[in-house]
Write a protein that holds these residues in place. Sequence first.
Motif, PDB file in Angstrom:
ATOM      1  N   VAL A 166       0.845  -1.202   0.000  1.00 37.02           N
ATOM      2  CA  VAL A 166       0.000   0.000   0.000  1.00 37.02           C
ATOM      3  C   VAL A 166       0.879   1.251   0.000  1.00 37.02           C
ATOM      4  O   VAL A 166       1.683   1.457   0.904  1.00 37.02           O
ATOM      5  CB  VAL A 166      -0.928   0.002   1.242  1.00 37.02           C
ATOM      6  CG1 VAL A 166      -1.732   1.293   1.311  1.00 37.02           C
ATOM      7  CG2 VAL A 166      -1.859  -1.202   1.197  1.00 37.02           C
ATOM      8  N   ASP A 167       0.740   2.079  -1.046  1.00 38.30           N
ATOM      9  CA  ASP A 167       1.495   3.330  -1.119  1.00 38.30           C
ATOM     10  C   ASP A 167       0.970   4.340  -0.098  1.00 38.30           C
ATOM     11  O   ASP A 167      -0.200   4.273   0.301  1.00 38.30           O
ATOM     12  CB  ASP A 167       1.367   3.953  -2.510  1.00 38.30           C
ATOM     13  CG  ASP A 167       2.192   3.216  -3.552  1.00 38.30           C
ATOM     14  OD1 ASP A 167       3.179   2.552  -3.167  1.00 38.30           O
ATOM     15  OD2 ASP A 167       1.845   3.299  -4.738  1.00 38.30           O
ATOM     16  N   VAL A 168       1.833   5.282   0.276  1.00 39.66           N
ATOM     17  CA  VAL A 168       1.425   6.323   1.233  1.00 39.66           C
ATOM     18  C   VAL A 168       1.601   7.696   0.594  1.00 39.66           C
ATOM     19  O   VAL A 168       2.678   8.017   0.076  1.00 39.66           O
ATOM     20  CB  VAL A 168       2.253   6.247   2.532  1.00 39.66           C
ATOM     21  CG1 VAL A 168       1.843   7.364   3.487  1.00 39.66           C
ATOM     22  CG2 VAL A 168       2.055   4.890   3.193  1.00 39.66           C
ATOM     23  N   PHE A 169       0.542   8.462   0.611  1.00 38.50           N
ATOM     24  CA  PHE A 169       0.569   9.844   0.154  1.00 38.50           C
ATOM     25  C   PHE A 169       0.413  10.737   1.384  1.00 38.50           C
ATOM     26  O   PHE A 169       0.009  10.269   2.463  1.00 38.50           O
ATOM     27  CB  PHE A 169      -0.595  10.145  -0.792  1.00 38.50           C
ATOM     28  CG  PHE A 169      -0.545   9.422  -2.104  1.00 38.50           C
ATOM     29  CD1 PHE A 169       0.451   8.503  -2.399  1.00 38.50           C
ATOM     30  CD2 PHE A 169      -1.509   9.651  -3.063  1.00 38.50           C
ATOM     31  CE1 PHE A 169       0.488   7.841  -3.619  1.00 38.50           C
ATOM     32  CE2 PHE A 169      -1.484   9.006  -4.282  1.00 38.50           C
ATOM     33  CZ  PHE A 169      -0.493   8.090  -4.566  1.00 38.50           C
ATOM     34  N   CYS A 170       0.719  12.033   1.190  1.00 36.43           N
ATOM     35  CA  CYS A 170       0.415  12.982   2.256  1.00 36.43           C
ATOM     36  C   CYS A 170      -0.215  14.214   1.631  1.00 36.43           C
ATOM     37  O   CYS A 170      -0.090  14.470   0.432  1.00 36.43           O
ATOM     38  CB  CYS A 170       1.658  13.332   3.076  1.00 36.43           C
ATOM     39  SG  CYS A 170       2.947  14.189   2.174  1.00 36.43           S
ATOM     40  N   GLY A 171      -0.897  14.977   2.452  1.00 39.42           N
ATOM     41  CA  GLY A 171      -1.541  16.191   1.963  1.00 39.42           C
ATOM     42  C   GLY A 171      -1.837  17.136   3.094  1.00 39.42           C
ATOM     43  O   GLY A 171      -1.761  16.759   4.273  1.00 39.42           O
ATOM     44  N   ALA A 172      -2.133  18.368   2.727  1.00 36.06           N
ATOM     45  CA  ALA A 172      -2.466  19.511   3.590  1.00 36.06           C
ATOM     46  C   ALA A 172      -1.378  20.578   3.427  1.00 36.06           C
ATOM     47  O   ALA A 172      -0.212  20.332   3.746  1.00 36.06           O
ATOM     48  CB  ALA A 172      -2.628  19.136   5.066  1.00 36.06           C
TER      49      ALA A 172
END
Length: 214
Positions: A166-172
């Motif tokens: 499972v890939d991990v993205f980030c945001g904000a």
Amino acid sequence: MFILVNLKAYPCDPIEVATAARDVAEASGARIGVAPQAADLARVAETGVETWAQHVSPNAHGSHTGSTLAEAVADNGAEGTLINHSENRLKLADIDGSVEAAERADLETIVCANNPAQVGAAAALSPDAVAVEPPELIGGDVSVATADPGIVEDAVAAAEAVDPAVDVFCGAGVSTGDDVDAAADLGASGVLLASGVAKADDPAAVLEDLVSGL
Ligand SMILES: O=C(CO)COP(=O)(O)O
């Protein structure tokens, strides 16, 4: 790095952003997606940009008034979908059902989470990716990778511990190429962003900066 621009319900022109994203993706070779309002999916997809839904419901065809069906967004050009965005939170059972619905319709999936513990829980549902987005940083001027680098590293570790596929993205608060580079350095495979592009006077210029370090 995958750059996914979530237009939320901002009053921007989805076609202007989609066209700019398509052109910047083609010129740079970067992967850029746009997630418009469900009603705009088909005309955004017609621009040729990689098109994502902001949400799909766990329902299949049937008596479900107001549902956003995975099959319907796929039929209208979406290639993937966000699930459980911080501004559209679902119950655990519905997150699971929405992931299943999306997979049934051959949509790629990103399940959003507020913190690393939720990332681990989301990863257990085997989406293609999870995204950590601290709610208090959403819509702000400081990127999550700068304001709270530990939460990105902890999210990467939490997903890895449950399911390394499972890939991990980030945001904000992501709005610049430096923000994208910082997220990559922390182990993220992509970023989610919204206001930096959707509220920009010149979305194309922001997109060009976002991919400048890739
Ligand atoms: O919620 C987000 C993307 O899904 C992040 O929003 P901002 O880029 O406006 O902080």
